[in-house]
Design a protein around this motif. Structure first.
Motif, short mmCIF file in Angstrom:
data_model
loop_
_atom_site.label_atom_id
_atom_site.label_comp_id
_atom_site.label_asym_id
_atom_site.label_seq_id
_atom_site.Cartn_x
_atom_site.Cartn_y
_atom_site.Cartn_z
N ASN A 149 0.82 -1.21 0.00
CA ASN A 149 0.00 0.00 0.00
C ASN A 149 0.86 1.26 0.00
N VAL A 179 2.15 1.60 -3.54
CA VAL A 179 1.10 2.01 -4.49
C VAL A 179 0.71 3.46 -4.28
N SER A 180 0.59 3.86 -3.01
CA SER A 180 0.19 5.23 -2.71
C SER A 180 1.22 6.21 -3.25
N THR A 221 0.91 5.99 -7.30
CA THR A 221 -0.34 6.38 -7.97
C THR A 221 -0.89 7.69 -7.45
N LEU A 268 -2.62 7.97 -4.84
CA LEU A 268 -3.89 7.71 -4.16
C LEU A 268 -3.59 7.80 -2.67
N PRO A 269 -4.47 8.47 -1.89
CA PRO A 269 -4.18 8.60 -0.46
C PRO A 269 -3.89 7.24 0.19
N MET A 270 -2.92 7.25 1.09
CA MET A 270 -2.49 6.06 1.83
C MET A 270 -3.67 5.37 2.50
N CYS A 271 -4.53 6.17 3.15
CA CYS A 271 -5.70 5.64 3.85
C CYS A 271 -6.88 6.53 3.53
N GLN A 272 -8.07 5.92 3.47
CA GLN A 272 -9.24 6.75 3.12
C GLN A 272 -9.60 7.72 4.23
N THR A 293 -8.24 10.41 5.80
CA THR A 293 -7.09 11.28 5.60
C THR A 293 -6.84 12.17 6.82
N SER A 351 -9.28 20.04 -1.34
CA SER A 351 -9.93 19.91 -2.64
C SER A 351 -8.96 19.38 -3.69
N GLU A 352 -7.67 19.73 -3.59
CA GLU A 352 -6.74 19.34 -4.66
C GLU A 352 -6.25 17.89 -4.54
N PRO A 409 -7.44 14.70 -3.48
CA PRO A 409 -8.32 15.32 -2.49
C PRO A 409 -8.24 14.57 -1.16
N LEU A 410 -8.61 15.28 -0.08
CA LEU A 410 -8.69 14.67 1.24
C LEU A 410 -10.16 14.50 1.61
N ARG A 411 -10.43 13.57 2.50
CA ARG A 411 -11.81 13.41 2.96
C ARG A 411 -12.12 14.53 3.95
#
Lengths: 199, 292
Positions: free
Chosen positions: B53, B56-57, B60, B62-66, B68, B100-101, B103-105
């Motif tokens: 993970n 991949v993070s 890609t 993509l955030p490490m964990c949903q 954030t 927003s950029e 993006p974070l939850r």
């Protein structure tokens, strides 16, 4: 320890094969549902209005997940698809399994006695997705098929997501009454008492 | 000084972006070691997924964990740093942009109405701990703190007669209570002394010390090592599903205390330790220290 690759929806026979410690990868449709999905679906069931639940959940995999999403050119895209803490759903999950006949619950941190019993009775299993590994989970997403109950907010809505090779998940509660979390924790509790006595 | 403001703002967005896709090198190395020494197949599968993970993070974006996290800042502000008055609003703006950029939850929720502000800002959020220090630089530590691991934090107001034994027992109790919940392997921060609030703040601050850097006080270094071994001997393992590594490190910070009190704060930090550290000089130039 066996390794399986299952396609949803899954049959009772498939689920009964699973034993704690097995590793499972999933293909097909996964449906997200956390606190508010449970609450609303069970309220509808209590009123005899189960048909108002927008997706047929029988045999499906319910994922404790509040995804990170963004709408790009009119289409939803997922940026975060890791699991949330399942313990919050413990008080309602047994009812949910009974009412909607889901066969797989995916989450993190495990569930307890009531859910373990319901899984044994109705033929369901709990798959632990490694907590925090959202990037790996997101790369297994093929597409967002649909979303319902968006009024609950994006993390709480019911997302219908197609995945490919989603995993690794570990069978932490099987349909035979075994719960890996409570086994590990009860051993740890004993060890802790011995350690504390020696300080 | 529009440039200074702009560079602080964009610097903080950069810090938040770095933290979303990376863990500090010492954390990654500790996870790798945990994988190498593990022979429990479930624990190995968990650690393998974690290591994959991280990779991949980083690749890609993509955030490490949903989750954030709650944006948290520990700032050491030099007394001669040229900008102070608008610091909070600059950080808030940076948090909105980053949310927003990247993006974070959005994770800032009104506790009375449960309404989500939608941009990770709100009353007292982002959380900012500010300390004035000598000098003309500003050091910023940014922590994206997940809810799962913050929920297993603990405060024990012990009776001072219990002393060191009481402190050690409290740490073990906290681990049993935490179990699988904080997404182990975790880093355990222990704050001793001060006051109730200070002990918890010190506990969180303690987790920022590098995992391969022992406590500068040899006596405390020994206690950290002992606690780490005892915690891991509980057999809770990665994700609380059994195995050798539940904690990657135990870190202690302390303050003098009231004679009648023995506050012990415990902060648990998930393996997805999203933290960045940077120093801004008085012209706004940023040196990113962590990660890499």
């Amino acid at each position: 320890m066996a390794e399986y690759r299952l396609k949803t929806p899954v049959s009772e026979e498939d689920v009964r094969k699973l034993k704690v410690g097995d590793i499972v990868y999933l293909d097909g449709i996964i449906i997200t549902g956390r606190d508010q999905v449970h609450r609303r679906a069970l309220e509808l069931a209590a009123k005899g209005e189960k048909d108002k639940v927008p997706v047929n959940l029988e045999g499906m995999a319910l994922y404790h997940c509040g995804p990170i999403v963004k709408k790009i050119d009119g289409e939803w895209k997922i940026f975060g698809f890791g699991p949330t803490t399942s313990a919050r759903m413990e008080s309602v999950e047994a009812d949910f399994i009974r009412e909607f006949k889901v066969r797989l619950i995916i989450g993190k941190g495990g569930m307890f006695e009531k859910t373990t019993q319901a899984m044994k009775e109705y033929g369901a299993a709990y798959l632990a997705y490694p907590g925090g590994t959202s990037a790996v989970a997101t790369s297994a997403v093929k597409r967002v098929v649909d979303v319902h109950w968006l009024d609950l907010g994006t993390p709480e809505a019911m997302w219908v997501v197609e995945v490919e090779n989603f995993g690794p998940t570990m069978v932490a509660i099987d349909s035979h009454g075994n719960n890996l979390y409570t086994d590990v924790l009860s051993k740890a509790k004993k060890a802790a008492e011995e350690i504390k006595a020696k300080f | 000084m529009p440039d200074l403001k702009e560079s602080i703002k964009s610097g903080i967005v950069t810090m938040m972006r770095e933290a979303a896709f990376n863990v500090p090198r010492d954390v990654k190395e500790a996870l790798q070691r945990a994988y190498e020494i593990e022979d429990n197949p479930v624990a190995r599968a968990n650690l393998e997924a974690i290591l994959r993970n991280i990779e991949v993070s980083g690749k890609t974006k993509l955030p490490m964990c949903q989750d954030t996290g709650t944006p948290t800042f520990f700032i050491e502000l030099g007394e001669d740093f040229p900008l102070k008055s608008e610091l909070r609003s600059l950080i808030e703006e940076a948090v909105r942009t980053a949310t927003s950029e990247i993006p974070l939850r959005p994770n800032a929720v009104d506790p009375w109405t449960y309404k989500n502000s939608g941009d990770n800002t709100g009353r007292y959020v982002p959380i900012i701990h500010l300390e004035l220090v000598p000098g003309s630089e500003m050091k910023v530590i940014y922590l994206a703190k997940g809810g799962g691991s913050e929920n297993t934090s603990k405060l024990y107001m012990l009776s001072p007669v219990l002393g060191l034994k009481g402190i050690k027992r409290a740490v073990i109790d906290a681990m049993i209570d935490a179990g699988p919940k904080p997404c182990p392997p975790i880093v355990v921060g222990v704050g001793v002394g001060g006051s109730a609030d200070m002990a918890l703040k010190l506990a969180k601050k303690a987790t920022f010390r590098r995992l391969d850097e022992p406590n500068p006080d040899p006596k405390l270094a020994e206690i950290e090592q002992e606690l780490l071994e005892k915690i891991n001997s509980l057999g809770l393992g990665p994700m609380g599903l059994g195995g050798k590594t539940y904690a990657l490190g135990v870190k202690i910070e302390w303050a003098h205390k009231h004679p009648a009190s023995l506050p012990v704060g415990i902060n648990t930090q998930c393996w997805a330790f999203r933290r960045s550290e940077a120093v801004f000089d008085s012209n706004g130039n940023m040196r990113l220290l962590v990660p890499p």
